[in-house]
Design an enzyme around this catalytic site. Structure first.
Site, PDB file in Angstrom:
ATOM      1  N   SER A  26      44.700  40.827  48.149  1.00 55.10           N
ATOM      2  CA  SER A  26      44.688  41.342  46.786  1.00 55.10           C
ATOM      3  C   SER A  26      43.378  41.100  46.044  1.00 55.10           C
ATOM      4  O   SER A  26      42.345  41.623  46.416  1.00 55.10           O
ATOM      5  CB  SER A  26      45.869  40.753  46.018  1.00 55.10           C
ATOM      6  OG  SER A  26      45.976  41.348  44.764  1.00 55.10           O
ATOM      7  N   HIS A  27      43.424  40.249  45.022  1.00 47.64           N
ATOM      8  CA  HIS A  27      42.260  40.029  44.163  1.00 47.64           C
ATOM      9  C   HIS A  27      41.443  38.814  44.605  1.00 47.64           C
ATOM     10  O   HIS A  27      40.503  38.437  43.921  1.00 47.64           O
ATOM     11  CB  HIS A  27      42.747  39.839  42.730  1.00 47.64           C
ATOM     12  CG  HIS A  27      43.880  38.860  42.652  1.00 47.64           C
ATOM     13  ND1 HIS A  27      45.166  39.196  42.995  1.00 47.64           N
ATOM     14  CD2 HIS A  27      43.908  37.565  42.329  1.00 47.64           C
ATOM     15  CE1 HIS A  27      45.948  38.135  42.869  1.00 47.64           C
ATOM     16  NE2 HIS A  27      45.215  37.133  42.468  1.00 47.64           N
TER      17      HIS A  27
ATOM     18  N   ASP B 289      41.524  45.826  41.288  1.00 46.49           N
ATOM     19  CA  ASP B 289      41.303  44.675  42.172  1.00 46.49           C
ATOM     20  C   ASP B 289      41.099  45.153  43.614  1.00 46.49           C
ATOM     21  O   ASP B 289      41.063  46.359  43.883  1.00 46.49           O
ATOM     22  CB  ASP B 289      42.455  43.667  42.067  1.00 46.49           C
ATOM     23  CG  ASP B 289      43.742  44.178  42.689  1.00 46.49           C
ATOM     24  OD1 ASP B 289      43.925  45.408  42.744  1.00 46.49           O
ATOM     25  OD2 ASP B 289      44.574  43.356  43.121  1.00 46.49           O
TER      26      ASP B 289
ATOM     27  N   ASP C 235      42.854  45.456  46.356  1.00 48.04           N
ATOM     28  CA  ASP C 235      43.781  46.400  46.997  1.00 48.04           C
ATOM     29  C   ASP C 235      44.263  47.477  46.013  1.00 48.04           C
ATOM     30  O   ASP C 235      45.195  48.229  46.324  1.00 48.04           O
ATOM     31  CB  ASP C 235      44.973  45.672  47.636  1.00 48.04           C
ATOM     32  CG  ASP C 235      45.822  44.932  46.624  1.00 48.04           C
ATOM     33  OD1 ASP C 235      45.288  44.492  45.588  1.00 48.04           O
ATOM     34  OD2 ASP C 235      47.045  44.791  46.851  1.00 48.04           O
TER      35      ASP C 235
ATOM     36  N   ASP D 131      45.949  47.625  43.252  1.00 41.23           N
ATOM     37  CA  ASP D 131      47.224  47.708  42.525  1.00 41.23           C
ATOM     38  C   ASP D 131      47.095  47.185  41.090  1.00 41.23           C
ATOM     39  O   ASP D 131      47.931  47.478  40.244  1.00 41.23           O
ATOM     40  CB  ASP D 131      48.383  47.035  43.288  1.00 41.23           C
ATOM     41  CG  ASP D 131      48.136  45.582  43.606  1.00 41.23           C
ATOM     42  OD1 ASP D 131      47.024  45.087  43.335  1.00 41.23           O
ATOM     43  OD2 ASP D 131      49.060  44.947  44.143  1.00 41.23           O
ATOM     44  N   ARG D 132      46.035  46.422  40.806  1.00 41.54           N
ATOM     45  CA  ARG D 132      45.830  45.940  39.430  1.00 41.54           C
ATOM     46  C   ARG D 132      44.899  46.862  38.659  1.00 41.54           C
ATOM     47  O   ARG D 132      44.133  47.612  39.258  1.00 41.54           O
ATOM     48  CB  ARG D 132      45.209  44.552  39.452  1.00 41.54           C
ATOM     49  CG  ARG D 132      46.139  43.497  39.978  1.00 41.54           C
ATOM     50  CD  ARG D 132      45.539  42.116  39.798  1.00 41.54           C
ATOM     51  NE  ARG D 132      46.548  41.121  40.152  1.00 41.54           N
ATOM     52  CZ  ARG D 132      46.425  39.829  39.930  1.00 41.54           C
ATOM     53  NH1 ARG D 132      45.328  39.360  39.371  1.00 41.54           N
ATOM     54  NH2 ARG D 132      47.389  38.998  40.273  1.00 41.54           N
TER      55      ARG D 132
ATOM     56  N   LYS E  52      52.856  47.953  42.017  1.00 38.07           N
ATOM     57  CA  LYS E  52      52.092  48.324  40.827  1.00 38.07           C
ATOM     58  C   LYS E  52      50.938  49.216  41.269  1.00 38.07           C
ATOM     59  O   LYS E  52      50.603  49.248  42.447  1.00 38.07           O
ATOM     60  CB  LYS E  52      51.612  47.087  40.089  1.00 38.07           C
ATOM     61  CG  LYS E  52      50.856  46.090  40.922  1.00 38.07           C
ATOM     62  CD  LYS E  52      50.569  44.867  40.076  1.00 38.07           C
ATOM     63  CE  LYS E  52      49.969  43.733  40.870  1.00 38.07           C
ATOM     64  NZ  LYS E  52      50.952  43.005  41.678  1.00 38.07           N
TER      65      LYS E  52
HETATM   66  O1  LIG Z   1      51.524  33.804  40.756  1.00 39.39           O
HETATM   67  P1  LIG Z   1      50.294  34.356  40.088  1.00 39.39           P
HETATM   68  O2  LIG Z   1      48.994  33.901  40.666  1.00 39.39           O
HETATM   69  O3  LIG Z   1      50.349  34.197  38.596  1.00 39.39           O
HETATM   70  O4  LIG Z   1      50.252  35.893  40.359  1.00 39.39           O
HETATM   71  C1  LIG Z   1      51.230  36.707  39.912  1.00 39.39           C
HETATM   72  C2  LIG Z   1      51.050  38.088  40.438  1.00 39.39           C
HETATM   73  O5  LIG Z   1      50.864  38.010  41.817  1.00 39.39           O
HETATM   74  C3  LIG Z   1      50.767  39.212  42.518  1.00 39.39           C
HETATM   75  O6  LIG Z   1      49.684  39.966  42.062  1.00 39.39           O
HETATM   76  C4  LIG Z   1      52.039  39.958  42.318  1.00 39.39           C
HETATM   77  O7  LIG Z   1      51.980  41.182  42.978  1.00 39.39           O
HETATM   78  C5  LIG Z   1      52.272  40.178  40.852  1.00 39.39           C
HETATM   79  O8  LIG Z   1      53.477  40.855  40.682  1.00 39.39           O
HETATM   80  C6  LIG Z   1      52.268  38.882  40.120  1.00 39.39           C
HETATM   81  O9  LIG Z   1      52.292  39.068  38.740  1.00 39.39           O
HETATM   82 MG   LIG Z   2      46.326  43.318  44.118  1.00 42.94          MG
END
Ligand SMILES: O=P(O)(O)OC[C@H]1O[C@H](O)[C@H](O)[C@@H](O)[C@@H]1O
Ligand SMILES: [Mg+2]
Length: 582
Positions: free
Chosen positions: A124-125, A299, A301, A303-304, A399
């Site tokens: 992801s990010h 981000d 991937d 999705d953000r 998302k």
């Molecule tokens: O647990 P955290 O680091 O706050 O991350 C929380 C986030 O993680 C991922 O990106 C999930 O896909 C999101 O749905 C969630 O809001």
């Molecule tokens: Mg992501």
């Protein structure tokens, strides 16, 4: 026709393969250990019902980060050996997380086949590269992340695994070229279908939004636009959608070439990490002179999303509320109404006010997109969002960063349909201020303390839970810190009972709820790969329209002081300031 054989490779369990909120995320060097990826993939196959493996069609792709190419080749060989019939790979191994969800739900193969699941290769990010993070997660037939019942099974399997199946003699498949590679194994045919990574997603977006209306906006002389993919996989979609389909100038795309190390950056779209975009939009210390009207980032991937106006930041909590409030008139997909809306618990209550005013079903769920998926599958939710820069709808089960940008462009196009010839534009900032005037404003900020000692973080959380047993004591401390805040009316740990399957999720964040609607929330991040990250969410509601225009950090200063004092943040963590403020 290539014939392959199936090898059974002896292995033994490797510790720490518990998938988190969004799959298994570890440093690349951990993933590169012998059998590490193989153990996890075999444990996943073993956790699925047979029909989802034997003869099945699986999607395998991701955000293109370092180690993806090797991982894809390994998964192809293991899928073949386990009896999978087809593996679909986005060209160059690239598919954004929302595009994977769309492909599972929408794509029909050349022989009429449909996918029943996907391995998404992303962290992801989190940054990418040889010394950074890699990740893998499994998505189900509805296009959403595997539920806990499956991820628990996967984890159990990783603890007892003793062999995995692999077709070692399958030659490396060229994933850079579109086309089908057909192979023959002991159980029958197997094929790898490398396909265009954008077309299914683009088609879906065209069925949701009025592309003509958005094109008019993007090509209007008094509108300007900027999109930053932070070198993530969004770049593979940005050119196709914003430039080719919607007529934006190529120069409006920043960092839109996907790179395996994200150009050395941290591909997280927030005010700290999306530096270039933030400056270009006229914010921060290196603010540009003549910023565009609209800016957005994604981000790794994709999705953000982060949405910005000219010199103006839209909080993700406001963004989902504003999209929900304007969806029916601005977005054709929603023209017959919203089934319901939902937000995660730490997200501000801006969406609650919209739901109340528009008489919409409303849900507050724990952090993590899977909770929305259940509501959507049951037809109870159309639009949802999280403070963590995630916004989306029931068009897929993830998302969707580009969807959010198109939603905002749709709202702008609708509000400006008379102004595109040269009149004064209704800006992003105007839309947000108008929203606050109508619904009130939720001042909101999040403090992140990254890579804190895990033991210290646990102690802080335990202390906050213990404190909740006496509200008198809490209020004494609060008043001792600031007389400018209301009394704490309630304090608890958030717990959620899923209205669809009845499952209960406990310990989903520590809440202090004030009499005037203000909230303090403390959570430990579920997505980090090292140490612990403490998140502190601070929120205050203001519905006097003469007071909704203050600087957020000023309006929240007393509550911030209370939050830091009440939690003894510095004492527990040794940190005098957060790593990131959003
Ligand atoms: O647990 P955290 O680091 O706050 O991350 C929380 C986030 O993680 C991922 O990106 C999930 O896909 C999101 O749905 C969630 O809001
Ligand atoms: Mg992501």
């Amino acid at each position: 026709m290539v014939l392959f054989k199936v090898a059974r490779v002896q292995t033994s369990p490797i510790e720490g393969q518990k998938p988190g909120t969004s799959g298994l995320r570890k440093k690349v060097k951990v993933f590169k250990q012998p059998h590490y990826l193989e153990n996890f993939v075999q444990s996943t196959f073993n956790a699925l019902t047979e029909s989802k493996v034997i003869g099945a069609t699986l999607v395998v792709s991701g955000d293109g980060r370092y180690y993806s190419e090797q991982a894809i080749q390994i998964i192809i060989r293991m899928a073949a050996a386990n009896g999978v019939r087809r593996v679909w790979v986005g060209q160059h191994g690239l598919l954004s997380t929302p595009a994977v969800s769309a492909v599972i739900r929408e794509r029909v193969g050349h022989d009429g086949s449909k996918a029943t699941g996907a391995f998404i290769l992303t962290a992801s990010h989190n940054p990418g590269g040889p010394t950074e993070d890699f990740g893998i997660k499994y998505n189900m037939e509805n296009g959403g992340p595997a539920p806990e019942s499956i991820t628990d099974k996967i984890f159990e399997n990783t603890k007892s695994i003793n062999e995995y199946l692999i077709a070692e003699d399958i030659p490396k498949v060229d994933i850079s070229a579109i086309g089908i590679t057909s192979l023959e194994g002991p159980e029958g045919s197997f094929e790898v279908d490398v396909f265009d990574n954008a077309s299914d997603y683009v088609k879906l977006m065209k069925s949701i939004f009025d592309f003509q209306a958005i094109q008019k906006l993007l090509t209007s002389p008094n509108f300007s636009f900027c999109y930053d993919a932070l070198h993530g996989v969004a770049g593979a979609y940005a050119n196709r959608i914003f430039v080719q389909e919607l007529g934006a100038k190529e120069s409006s795309l920043l960092n839109c070439t996907p790179k395996e190390d994200f150009g050395g950056g941290h591909p997280d779209p927030n005010l700290t990490y999306a530096k270039e975009l933030v400056a270009r939009m006229g914010l921060g210390s290196h603010a540009a002179e003549d910023p565009p009207e609209f800016g957005a980032a994604a981000d790794g991937d994709a999705d953000r999303n982060m949405i910005l106006g000219k010199r103006f930041f839209v909080t993700p909590s406001d963004s989902v509320a504003i999209i929900a409030a304007n969806a029916v008139e601005s977005i054709p997909y929603f023209s017959s109404g919203l089934k319901g809306v939902a937000r995660s618990m730490p997200t501000s209550a801006a969406l609650d006010v919209v739901a109340k005013n528009l008489n919409l079903k409303f849900f507050e769920v724990p952090t993590g997109w899977k909770f929305f998926g259940n509501l959507m599958d049951a037809g109870m939710c159309s639009v949802c969002g999280e403070e963590s820069f995630g916004t989306g709808s029931d068009h897929i089960r993830e998302k969707d960063g580009i969807w959010a940008v198109l939603a905002w462009l749709s709202i702008l196009a609708y509000k400006n349909k008379e102004n595109l010839g040269g009149g004064k534009l209704v800006s992003v900032e105007d839309i947000v201020r108008q929203h606050w005037a109508t619904y009130g404003r939720h001042y909101y900020t999040r403090y992140d303390y990254e890579n804190v000692d895990a033991g210290a973080a646990k102690e802080l959380m335990a202390y906050l839970v213990k404190l909740q047993s006496s509200l008198d004591e809490v209020n004494k401390i609060v008043k001792g810190i600031s007389s400018d805040v209301a009394n704490v009316a309630n304090a608890d740990e958030f717990e959620y009972t899923d209205p669809v399957d009845g499952s209960v999720s406990k310990h989903q964040g520590i809440r202090y709820l004030f009499e005037d609607g203000s909230r303090l929330v403390f959570r430990l991040s579920g997505t980090g790969s090292e140490g612990a990250t403490i998140r502190l969410y601070i929120e205050q509601y203001e519905n006097d329209s003469s007071k909704t225009g203050r600087e957020s950090q000023d309006a929240l200063a007393p509550l911030v002081k209370v939050a830091l004092g009440l939690s003894k943040m510095q004492e527990f963590t040794g940190r005098s300031a957060p790593t990131v403020i959003t």
